[in-house]
Enzyme design. Structure first.
Site, short mmCIF file in Angstrom:
data_model
loop_
_atom_site.label_atom_id
_atom_site.label_comp_id
_atom_site.label_asym_id
_atom_site.label_seq_id
_atom_site.Cartn_x
_atom_site.Cartn_y
_atom_site.Cartn_z
N LYS A 152 0.85 -1.19 0.00
CA LYS A 152 0.00 0.00 0.00
C LYS A 152 0.88 1.24 0.00
CE LYS A 152 -2.22 1.58 3.75
NZ LYS A 152 -2.01 3.06 3.84
N LYS A 192 -7.51 8.10 -0.91
CA LYS A 192 -8.80 8.48 -0.30
C LYS A 192 -9.36 9.77 -0.91
CE LYS A 192 -7.51 6.56 4.24
NZ LYS A 192 -6.05 6.31 4.03
N LEU A 193 -9.56 9.77 -2.22
CA LEU A 193 -10.05 10.97 -2.89
C LEU A 193 -11.41 11.39 -2.33
CD1 LEU A 193 -9.13 10.37 -6.65
CD2 LEU A 193 -7.71 11.24 -4.78
N ASP A 223 -13.70 14.97 -2.95
CA ASP A 223 -13.83 16.33 -3.47
C ASP A 223 -15.11 16.37 -4.30
OD1 ASP A 223 -13.21 19.00 -4.42
OD2 ASP A 223 -11.10 18.54 -4.02
N THR A 278 -10.40 3.15 10.78
CA THR A 278 -10.28 2.25 11.94
C THR A 278 -9.78 2.97 13.18
OG1 THR A 278 -8.14 1.54 11.03
CG2 THR A 278 -10.04 0.10 10.64
N ARG A 287 2.88 -1.21 10.56
CA ARG A 287 3.98 -1.16 11.54
C ARG A 287 4.43 -2.51 12.09
NH1 ARG A 287 1.22 4.17 14.14
NH2 ARG A 287 -0.56 3.03 13.28
#
Length: 230
Positions: free
Chosen positions: A31, A60-61, A63, A117, A209
């Site tokens: 990602k 994460k568009l 608009d 999340t 992570r």
């Protein structure tokens, strides 16, 4: 699109990414999010694809519909495997996103973020003024995404079972918030283990992570992959 754990490449430079990928001798699903893409741009996407890896471009568009459509036309030319928008942008925006993506690209999957999340039900009520449960809010956005022609959503594993029941098993449920047993939670709130995510109906999991900040990334990835695929 491979059925592998998606590794969140939360790095700040191309050098860090390539050094990390050099540790693996197998195809990965990775990602690329805002932190990385806004500093490296399309050039890094090309290098990752040349190495044979699948890519979830997580921007994460969100608009007005025309802006999202034009932006998605550009992203479609990158030939990544998965892109996303925010479902909160509404059905017209999501439909325009699909239209933009399909202008040059017929294969990339497109999904919508429902609730992050890191969002709790208290935040949902007090900050977003959505006075339902998290599950109901996620399901509502997921239904809108499906009606708009998208391939699935980003949600937590905790909502995946409900979405499968309501929208079918083929509708993608891409779930961040995955933590192996004993791993640090960090800023995630609605989390599960890889095994539980599978049981709950996630179609893909995103892990950052616990792999990228591990002392032994390849070993950590292998354990998570085995847990997920078993």
């Amino acid at each position: 699109m491979r059925d592998l754990p998606i590794i969140a490449l939360d790095f700040d430079s191309e050098d860090h990414v390539l050094d990390f990928l050099d540790q693996f001798d197998e195809p990965l699903f990775v990602k690329v999010g805002m932190e990385l893409y806004y500093q490296t741009g399309p050039a890094l996407i090309k290098k990752i694809k040349e190495r044979g890896h699948d890519i979830f471009l997580d921007l994460k568009l969100h608009d007005i519909p025309n802006t999202v459509q034009k932006a998605m036309e550009g992203l479609g030319k990158l030939n990544v495997d998965l892109v996303n928008v925010h479902a909160a942008g509404g059905t017209e925006m999501m439909k325009h996103a699909v239209k933009g993506l399909r202008k040059y690209n017929e294969t990339t999957k497109i999904i919508a973020v429902t609730q992050l999340t890191s969002t709790t039900e208290e935040m949902l009520h007090q900050e977003q003024n959505i006075q339902t449960s998290i599950e109901e809010a996620v399901l509502n956005y997921a239904k809108l995404a499906q009606e708009s022609g998208l391939d699935g959503v980003v949600c937590s594993p905790l909502e995946a079972k409900l979405l499968t029941k309501s929208l079918g098993s083929d509708f993608l449920k891409v779930t961040p918030g995955i933590r192996p047993k004993g791993a640090a939670v960090n800023d995630q709130k609605r989390i599960t283990t890889p095994e539980d995510a599978k049981q709950l109906g996630s179609t893909h999991i995103v892990v950052g992570r616990p792999i990228t900040q591990s002392e032994h990334p390849q070993e950590s990835y292998t354990k998570i992959k085995e847990s997920w695929l078993s």
